[in-house]
Design a protein around this motif. Structure first.
Motif, PDB file in Angstrom:
ATOM      1  N   LYS A  68       0.709  -1.189   0.017  1.00 56.89           N
ATOM      2  CA  LYS A  68       0.316  -0.059  -0.254  1.00 56.89           C
ATOM      3  C   LYS A  68       0.595   0.882   0.703  1.00 56.89           C
ATOM      4  O   LYS A  68       0.349   2.252  -0.439  1.00 56.89           O
ATOM      5  N   ALA A  69       1.860   1.233  -0.195  1.00 66.09           N
ATOM      6  CA  ALA A  69       2.809   1.958   0.462  1.00 66.09           C
ATOM      7  C   ALA A  69       3.026   3.104  -1.186  1.00 66.09           C
ATOM      8  O   ALA A  69       2.835   2.791  -2.038  1.00 66.09           O
ATOM      9  N   GLY A  70       2.813   4.559  -1.289  1.00 67.13           N
ATOM     10  CA  GLY A  70       2.926   5.133  -2.098  1.00 67.13           C
ATOM     11  C   GLY A  70       0.859   5.628  -2.593  1.00 67.13           C
ATOM     12  O   GLY A  70       0.821   6.024  -2.971  1.00 67.13           O
ATOM     13  N   THR A  71       0.314   4.510  -1.605  1.00 64.80           N
ATOM     14  CA  THR A  71      -1.635   5.162  -2.039  1.00 64.80           C
ATOM     15  C   THR A  71      -1.671   6.433  -1.968  1.00 64.80           C
ATOM     16  O   THR A  71      -1.882   6.567  -0.917  1.00 64.80           O
ATOM     17  N   PRO A  72      -2.139   7.199  -2.731  1.00 68.11           N
ATOM     18  CA  PRO A  72      -2.904   8.729  -3.060  1.00 68.11           C
ATOM     19  C   PRO A  72      -3.729   8.238  -1.398  1.00 68.11           C
ATOM     20  O   PRO A  72      -4.566   8.111  -0.927  1.00 68.11           O
ATOM     21  N   THR A  73      -3.607   9.682  -0.186  1.00 68.59           N
ATOM     22  CA  THR A  73      -3.538  10.159   1.437  1.00 68.59           C
ATOM     23  C   THR A  73      -4.218  11.408   0.922  1.00 68.59           C
ATOM     24  O   THR A  73      -3.656  12.203  -0.365  1.00 68.59           O
ATOM     25  N   MET A  74      -4.873  11.939   2.104  1.00 72.28           N
ATOM     26  CA  MET A  74      -5.457  13.024   2.068  1.00 72.28           C
ATOM     27  C   MET A  74      -6.928  13.194   1.503  1.00 72.28           C
ATOM     28  O   MET A  74      -7.807  14.432   0.533  1.00 72.28           O
ATOM     29  N   GLY A  75      -7.523  12.443   0.740  1.00 75.52           N
ATOM     30  CA  GLY A  75      -8.670  12.010   0.250  1.00 75.52           C
ATOM     31  C   GLY A  75      -9.939  12.295   0.986  1.00 75.52           C
ATOM     32  O   GLY A  75     -11.090  12.549   0.121  1.00 75.52           O
TER      33      GLY A  75
END
Length: 360
Positions: A68-75
């Motif tokens: 999951k590393a690098g999955t876009p966050t702050m959604g």
């Protein structure tokens, strides 16, 4: 906002009076937030990916999470945008409850945004230091609680209602501020701790928000509140629109957050959503029912407290890893199984909470 336009148009055509019904505006709030999420979601995810605002994963956790590393966050910003627009369009903007809940939600979202920004953009692994995060949560929570207390219009606004008992209420007086503070801040952090698996936190949030919307509607309806033997709270029914917007935005976000997640909500979403649930529960005087319906969040939080206390005082861990969902992962449960089973538990707890409306 649109209710004012409908009021003006109703003098020319009585059909526009249909927008006076809270139920219709709540449904429109759900649909508006859902559509906004579907429209804004894909470009937001692409932009987060372009700027490499992605999740960092601990190497001491479940090995399945390393992918999951690098999955876009702050959604979670997507949820806040959808909720805000839907509420501003369909709620009565002269209602104090609407502004208190909306501003509290956005303020907690700002705290989470700062934390996420420091972690993901500035690459500071500590993010916003815990003491500063808790300080700002406390300031916002106390401000919200104090405002609700200062603007109380009827005695029931500051009473503690005990579920399952029709005549048991506790006069809180100024202690209302302290209780409200702990509910708002505690709920915010509890949802944040639960947000560790794809979709794990958002669907329980949607379910609890929907149930709180029911409480808001009946508490703000003179005849329904009298029939169900719960205190009548003038004006609180408008929070049904807020809860509807939260349901729509949450379902829209789940479209992208379902396993395997395309985006994570981050602290900007988790802190804000938890605060929203806590503030609505305080406004509709159902703090104890929130404790029941949000039992998943409570158990996840308690698991962390017990783990830290046990390790500090005995040097041993109670769980393989806390919060609790990681414990079950390390026991061999696949991530989807943990998520769905925790969802099922929340369905049961929400139904128990709703049963308090009639079992008195």
């Amino acid at each position: 906002m649109l209710i004012w336009l409908a009021d003006w148009l109703s003098q020319f055509d009585p059909a526009f009076r249909v927008f006076h019904y809270i139920t219709l505006r709540a449904i429109l709030g759900v649909l508006t937030a859902l559509v906004i999420s579907f429209v804004v979601g894909p470009p937001m995810i692409r932009r987060l990916s372009r700027y490499k605002i992605g999740q960092t994963v601990r190497d001491d956790g479940p090995q399945s999470h390393l992918a999951k590393a690098g999955t876009p966050t702050m959604g979670g910003a997507l949820i806040l945008v959808a909720v805000t627009v839907a509420v501003l369009l369909w709620a009565r903007l002269d209602n104090r409850y609407v502004w208190i809940v909306l501003l509290t939600t956005l303020a907690f979202g700002v705290v989470g945004l700062v934390d996420d920004y420091r972690k993901l953009v500035l690459r500071d692994p500590k993010g916003l230091p815990a003491r500063w995060k808790y300080l700002w949560q406390s300031v916002i929570g106390l401000a919200s609680a104090a405002t609700l207390y200062a603007t109380a219009a009827v005695p029931a606004d500051t009473q503690l209602i005990v579920p399952f008992f029709k005549d048991v209420v506790v006069e809180l007086g100024p202690a209302f501020v302290l209780l409200a503070y702990f509910v708002i801040v505690g709920s915010s952090n509890a949802v944040n701790l639960t947000d560790g698996l794809d979709g794990l936190a958002i669907l329980p949030t949607v379910m609890v928000a929907g149930a709180l919307g029911v409480f808001a509607y009946v508490s703000g309806h003179f005849y329904l509140s009298k029939y169900l033997l719960i205190p009548y709270l003038p004006g609180v029914g408008e929070l049904t629109i807020f809860c509807g917007a939260l349901v729509g935005a949450g379902l829209g976000f789940l479209w992208f957050n379902a396993y395997p997640a395309q985006v994570f909500m981050g602290d900007v979403g988790a802190l804000a959503l938890g605060a929203a649930l806590g503030t609505v529960a305080v406004a509709v005087r159902q703090e104890l029912v929130l404790f029941i319906m949000g039992g998943l969040f409570v158990v996840e939080t308690v698991s962390v407290i017990l783990q830290v206390a046990s390790y500090r005082f005995t040097g041993r861990r109670i769980f393989r890893m806390a919060p609790l969902h990681h414990h079950f992962e390390l026991k061999g449960w696949p991530e989807p199984r943990v998520i769905v089973r925790f969802w099922i538990v929340t369905v049961i707890l929400v139904l128990i909470g709703l049963a308090t409306l009639k079992i008195r």
